[in-house]
Write a protein that holds these residues in place. Structure first.
Motif, mmCIF file in Angstrom:
data_model
loop_
_atom_site.group_PDB
_atom_site.id
_atom_site.type_symbol
_atom_site.label_atom_id
_atom_site.label_comp_id
_atom_site.label_asym_id
_atom_site.label_seq_id
_atom_site.Cartn_x
_atom_site.Cartn_y
_atom_site.Cartn_z
ATOM 1 N N LYS A 51 32.949 34.076 40.611
ATOM 2 C CA LYS A 51 31.590 33.548 40.431
ATOM 3 C C LYS A 51 31.549 32.055 40.689
ATOM 4 C CE LYS A 51 30.048 37.113 37.253
ATOM 5 N NZ LYS A 51 29.754 37.477 35.881
ATOM 6 N N LEU A 52 32.542 31.332 40.161
ATOM 7 C CA LEU A 52 32.612 29.885 40.351
ATOM 8 C C LEU A 52 32.691 29.531 41.832
ATOM 9 C CD1 LEU A 52 33.059 26.983 39.142
ATOM 10 C CD2 LEU A 52 35.508 27.484 39.297
ATOM 11 N N LEU A 53 33.459 30.309 42.579
ATOM 12 C CA LEU A 53 33.660 30.027 43.997
ATOM 13 C C LEU A 53 32.645 30.717 44.896
ATOM 14 C CD1 LEU A 53 37.543 30.286 44.051
ATOM 15 C CD2 LEU A 53 36.128 28.239 43.813
ATOM 16 N N LYS A 54 31.711 31.417 44.282
ATOM 17 C CA LYS A 54 30.668 32.146 45.006
ATOM 18 C C LYS A 54 31.256 33.111 46.031
ATOM 19 C CE LYS A 54 27.303 28.588 44.182
ATOM 20 N NZ LYS A 54 26.638 27.420 44.666
ATOM 21 N N LEU A 55 32.270 33.864 45.572
ATOM 22 C CA LEU A 55 32.901 34.887 46.399
ATOM 23 C C LEU A 55 32.496 36.262 45.879
ATOM 24 C CD1 LEU A 55 36.514 33.446 46.792
ATOM 25 C CD2 LEU A 55 34.938 33.991 48.643
ATOM 26 N N PRO A 56 32.425 37.252 46.769
ATOM 27 C CA PRO A 56 32.113 38.612 46.317
ATOM 28 C C PRO A 56 33.241 39.163 45.448
ATOM 29 C CG PRO A 56 32.648 38.588 48.658
ATOM 30 C CD PRO A 56 32.605 37.171 48.213
ATOM 31 N N GLN A 57 32.906 40.057 44.534
ATOM 32 C CA GLN A 57 33.904 40.666 43.649
ATOM 33 C C GLN A 57 35.007 41.365 44.448
ATOM 34 O OE1 GLN A 57 33.103 38.902 40.692
ATOM 35 N NE2 GLN A 57 34.131 40.690 39.914
ATOM 36 N N ASP A 58 34.668 41.860 45.624
ATOM 37 C CA ASP A 58 35.661 42.534 46.463
ATOM 38 C C ASP A 58 36.750 41.587 46.954
ATOM 39 O OD1 ASP A 58 34.416 45.009 46.253
ATOM 40 O OD2 ASP A 58 33.111 44.612 47.971
ATOM 41 N N ALA A 59 36.544 40.281 46.812
ATOM 42 C CA ALA A 59 37.543 39.300 47.239
ATOM 43 C C ALA A 59 38.694 39.195 46.245
ATOM 44 C CB ALA A 59 36.890 37.936 47.423
ATOM 45 N N ILE A 60 38.549 39.822 45.090
ATOM 46 C CA ILE A 60 39.589 39.744 44.061
ATOM 47 C C ILE A 60 40.914 40.290 44.568
ATOM 48 C CG2 ILE A 60 40.293 40.672 41.824
ATOM 49 C CD1 ILE A 60 37.287 40.408 41.028
ATOM 50 N N LEU A 61 40.897 41.397 45.255
ATOM 51 C CA LEU A 61 42.141 42.008 45.733
ATOM 52 C C LEU A 61 42.888 41.092 46.700
ATOM 53 C CD1 LEU A 61 44.123 44.362 45.868
ATOM 54 C CD2 LEU A 61 42.665 45.349 47.626
ATOM 55 N N PRO A 62 42.270 40.629 47.778
ATOM 56 C CA PRO A 62 43.044 39.767 48.679
ATOM 57 C C PRO A 62 43.482 38.452 48.028
ATOM 58 C CG PRO A 62 40.786 40.009 49.472
ATOM 59 C CD PRO A 62 40.953 40.937 48.325
ATOM 60 N N VAL A 63 42.657 37.906 47.142
ATOM 61 C CA VAL A 63 43.040 36.672 46.455
ATOM 62 C C VAL A 63 44.239 36.934 45.549
ATOM 63 C CG1 VAL A 63 42.295 34.991 44.714
ATOM 64 C CG2 VAL A 63 40.775 35.555 46.617
ATOM 65 N N SER A 64 44.208 38.017 44.805
ATOM 66 C CA SER A 64 45.322 38.350 43.908
ATOM 67 C C SER A 64 46.617 38.565 44.680
ATOM 68 C CB SER A 64 45.010 39.625 43.113
ATOM 69 O OG SER A 64 43.853 39.483 42.364
ATOM 70 N N VAL A 65 46.541 39.318 45.767
ATOM 71 C CA VAL A 65 47.731 39.577 46.572
ATOM 72 C C VAL A 65 48.257 38.272 47.168
ATOM 73 C CG1 VAL A 65 48.589 40.713 48.659
ATOM 74 C CG2 VAL A 65 47.156 41.973 47.051
ATOM 75 N N GLY A 66 47.361 37.435 47.672
ATOM 76 C CA GLY A 66 47.779 36.142 48.224
ATOM 77 C C GLY A 66 48.419 35.253 47.177
ATOM 78 N N PHE A 67 47.834 35.221 45.977
ATOM 79 C CA PHE A 67 48.404 34.430 44.886
ATOM 80 C C PHE A 67 49.811 34.905 44.548
ATOM 81 C CE2 PHE A 67 44.447 32.835 42.348
ATOM 82 C CZ PHE A 67 44.208 31.875 43.322
ATOM 83 N N LEU A 68 49.983 36.206 44.459
ATOM 84 C CA LEU A 68 51.257 36.740 43.983
ATOM 85 C C LEU A 68 52.309 36.871 45.080
ATOM 86 C CD1 LEU A 68 49.878 39.451 41.559
ATOM 87 C CD2 LEU A 68 50.739 37.181 40.991
#
Length: 147
Positions: A51-68
């Motif tokens: 929400k803070l970054l104004k990204l769609p909820q579906d972006a959680i998966l690629p962000v999580s994988v990239g982080f980890l």
């Protein structure tokens, strides 16, 4: 010269095969995680950040994988989910800024700590830098592309 080209081709093919050996199982594991609701739980944790970054909820998966995992292997997930969910160029750019600065958080933090760095400081600076850069892009740069 032809030998060099052939050697380069074989080397590239080998690298591509190695990436496939990692990315395909990763995508299968992600499908299992989706099926058993783990992705939804991760989503609830990262929801305020999206929400803070104004990204769609579906972006959680690629962000999580990239982080980890990191950019090399996370790129396959970012591309796959981006196409599957129809992310805009701006959303993909925000994801890549975020993940580009703070990719492979666990692995790289352990490496830095191993050579004497304070792991908490390294982790905090990387995550905050990524968030600040993404917010900056969201507020100032992406606005000019939307006009």
């Amino acid at each position: 010269m032809i030998e060099d080209l052939f050697t380069s081709f074989l080397s590239s093919l080998s690298s591509l095969f190695q990436l496939a050996l990692i990315i395909f199982p990763l995508l299968i594991i992600i499908e299992f995680l989706k099926e058993y609701g783990v992705i939804d739980k991760i989503g609830k944790f990262f929801s305020p950040l999206m929400k803070l970054l104004k990204l769609p909820q579906d972006a959680i998966l690629p962000v999580s994988v990239g982080f980890l995992i990191g950019l090399t292997y996370g790129a396959g997930v970012i591309i796959t989910v981006g196409k599957e969910k129809g992310f805009s160029t701006i959303d993909l750019t925000k994801i890549l800024i975020l993940v580009g600065i703070s990719h492979a958080l666990i692995e790289e933090t352990v490496i830095f700590a191993g050579v004497g760095a304070n792991a908490i400081i390294v982790l905090t600076v990387r995550v905050l830098s990524a968030i600040i850069a993404t917010i900056f892009y969201t507020k100032f740069i992406s606005v000019s592309y939307q006009r």
